[in-house]
Design a protein around this motif. Structure first.
Motif, short mmCIF file in Angstrom:
data_model
loop_
_atom_site.label_atom_id
_atom_site.label_comp_id
_atom_site.label_asym_id
_atom_site.label_seq_id
_atom_site.Cartn_x
_atom_site.Cartn_y
_atom_site.Cartn_z
N TYR A 4 0.80 -1.25 -0.05
CA TYR A 4 -0.09 -0.10 -0.19
C TYR A 4 1.02 1.15 -0.04
CZ TYR A 4 0.96 -0.35 5.01
OH TYR A 4 1.60 -0.56 6.12
N LYS A 7 -0.94 6.16 4.32
CA LYS A 7 -0.42 5.86 5.73
C LYS A 7 -1.53 5.09 6.47
CE LYS A 7 1.06 8.47 9.72
NZ LYS A 7 1.25 9.84 10.30
N LEU A 8 -0.98 4.07 7.21
CA LEU A 8 -1.83 3.33 7.86
C LEU A 8 -1.73 3.29 9.41
CD1 LEU A 8 -2.50 0.06 5.65
CD2 LEU A 8 -3.93 2.09 5.82
N GLU A 10 -1.11 1.44 13.39
CA GLU A 10 -0.84 0.26 13.55
C GLU A 10 -1.94 -0.70 13.72
OE1 GLU A 10 2.26 -0.86 13.98
OE2 GLU A 10 2.84 1.25 13.11
N GLN A 12 -4.89 -0.43 11.86
CA GLN A 12 -5.23 -0.99 10.38
C GLN A 12 -4.05 -1.52 9.79
OE1 GLN A 12 -5.31 3.37 8.96
NE2 GLN A 12 -7.28 3.90 10.17
N LYS A 13 -2.96 -1.59 9.85
CA LYS A 13 -1.91 -2.45 9.40
C LYS A 13 -1.99 -3.89 10.08
CE LYS A 13 1.91 0.65 9.27
NZ LYS A 13 3.22 1.34 9.91
N GLU A 17 -2.83 -7.36 7.96
CA GLU A 17 -1.72 -8.45 7.93
C GLU A 17 -2.65 -9.60 8.70
OE1 GLU A 17 1.34 -6.88 10.36
OE2 GLU A 17 1.79 -5.57 8.85
#
Length: 430
Positions: A4, A7-8, A10, A12-13, A17
């Motif tokens: 991506y 900016k995501l 933590e 959202q990341k 994942e």
């Protein structure tokens, strides 16, 4: 994993994942890819938790949609705040249907309707009456506040929420709407940004009488396309208060801008929330001007094509209410039809006449004496989407009349001004 650009956080990341399951990770990836396409820098929180879905019809060909919905359900995902959806496609008892129509609707076209509605309920659909393109009616209850961030689809609903309510929502597609509602995040770009809500056009209304919302909206939509108009001079005719009458006017006006163009937001000087707050600060520096007078409205009106196979034949069907009529509009149209028939010394409408409104409004209306009087004229009231009715290929050979610019745009229906249509319904010949 998808690489991506935005900016995501933590959280959202982690979802991307797979921290909350692979299905939710796929939903997140779809939303992130969507945002990256439009160069969104980040995801923002959906602050109005109730969603609105444009895909309300169980079209037999939508197999990927049903598969995706099952994946969401099996993963235990749903819209926590619930959601409304666009109108149902059929109402066989109240909308003109012959035997072949019924077979087409129940098998070829909408054979998966019951299955799909069961899926929607598991995902958070609000009750059995949650089907209306005008989900923002008081009776529907899906009413965002100024500044709320939404994950909706349906061009006229998004248009109304942005413009009349001052909420923030992009013109999303089907499935993006429910994905954003499930996640609680949407990409920040376009109409979600301050800069993206500025107007590229100053539209000056210079008419000698109150313009019909359907034609005024059409003229503006055709001219500005997907740009944002800032309209001056209209408050002279519709006032500076967002009352029921004005909101109904803006509903129909906005739907025409969204269907005849691709307008997701408009500002009306001295009336809509952001225009009241910011005035001409909403205009971009290099804005263009478009002056609309009586002659311009008439010019636009005369450009509408007649797509009937035989334009000289009289209309046999009339549809009113696309988008759905408000409670006040339903009562007004009922009175007009009943009274005009009485003036003409007639008891029955001259063609199959169908009025469309939201389910809760219809339920209450059916309890009134006015409904009985209207029903006696042969007029039927329903909560369907007339656009979905016209998706039946058999309707292409029927002479359908309407006062909706949206229905005219997306079907072979012939547009008439309100008074013209009323005359035809009450027996005046073409």
């Amino acid at each position: 994993m998808y690489q991506y650009k935005m900016k995501l956080t933590e959280e959202q990341k982690a979802i991307l994942e797979g921290s909350e399951g692979q299905v939710k990770a796929k939903v997140m990836e779809t939303i992130v890819r969507y945002g990256d396409m439009f160069e969104a820098e980040e995801l923002v929180k959906v602050t109005h938790g109730q969603g609105h879905l444009v895909t309300s019809f169980g079209l037999s060909l939508l197999k990927p949609v049903y598969k995706t919905m099952d994946e969401l359900i099996n993963a235990g995902l749903k819209v926590q705040g619930g959601f409304t959806a666009d109108p149902r496609p059929t109402d066989i008892p109240n909308v003109p249907c012959n035997l072949l129509d019924k077979i087409l609707y129940k098998t070829v076209l909408y054979g998966k309707q019951n299955y799909y509605e069961a899926q929607l309920k598991k995902l958070g659909l609000v009750g059995d009456n949650g089907f209306s393109c005008a989900c923002y009616f008081d009776e529907m209850g899906n009413i965002p506040k100024k500044g709320d961030v939404l994950s909706w689809a349906e061009s006229s609903a998004v248009n109304y929420a942005n413009s009349v309510l001052g909420a923030r929502c992009n013109r999303n597609s089907g499935m993006i709407d429910i994905f954003g509602s499930i996640l609680g995040y949407v990409p920040k770009f376009g109409l979600l940004t301050d800069e993206g809500r500025k107007a590229k056009w100053k539209v000056i209304v210079n008419t000698t009488k109150k313009p019909l919302p359907q034609i005024l909206g059409s003229a503006i939509g055709i001219k500005v396309m997907e740009d944002i108009p800032y309209v001056v001079g209209l408050d002279k005719w519709i006032g500076r208060e967002l009352n029921d009458e004005t909101k109904s006017y803006l509903k129909d006006f906005g739907a025409a801008t969204a269907s005849n163009g691709a307008v997701g937001l408009y500002h009306i000087e001295n009336l809509t929330p952001e225009a009241v707050e910011l005035g001409e600060k909403l205009l971009q520096k290099d804005f263009k001007e478009y002056v609309i007078d009586d002659a311009e409205l008439e010019r636009v009106y005369k450009t509408y094509p007649v797509m009937w196979k035989n334009p000289d034949k009289k209309g046999t069907y009339a549809f009113i209410g696309c988008p759905h009529l408000s409670k006040n509009q339903l009562n007004e149209w009922s009175d007009k039809i009943i009274n005009r028939l009485g003036e003409n010394g007639k008891k029955k409408v001259a063609c199959d006449t169908v009025i469309c409104t939201a389910p809760p409004i219809l339920e209450e209306f059916k309890k009134t004496e006015k409904y009985k009087n209207l029903y006696a004229t042969g007029t039927r009231v329903t909560a369907i989407c007339p656009l979905m009715y016209t998706s039946n290929p058999l309707t292409k050979s029927r002479n359908i009349m309407t006062c909706s610019n949206k229905l005219r745009t997306y079907s072979t229906a012939r547009y008439y001004k309100d008074d013209e249509l009323l005359d035809l319904i009450a027996g005046k010949q073409n």
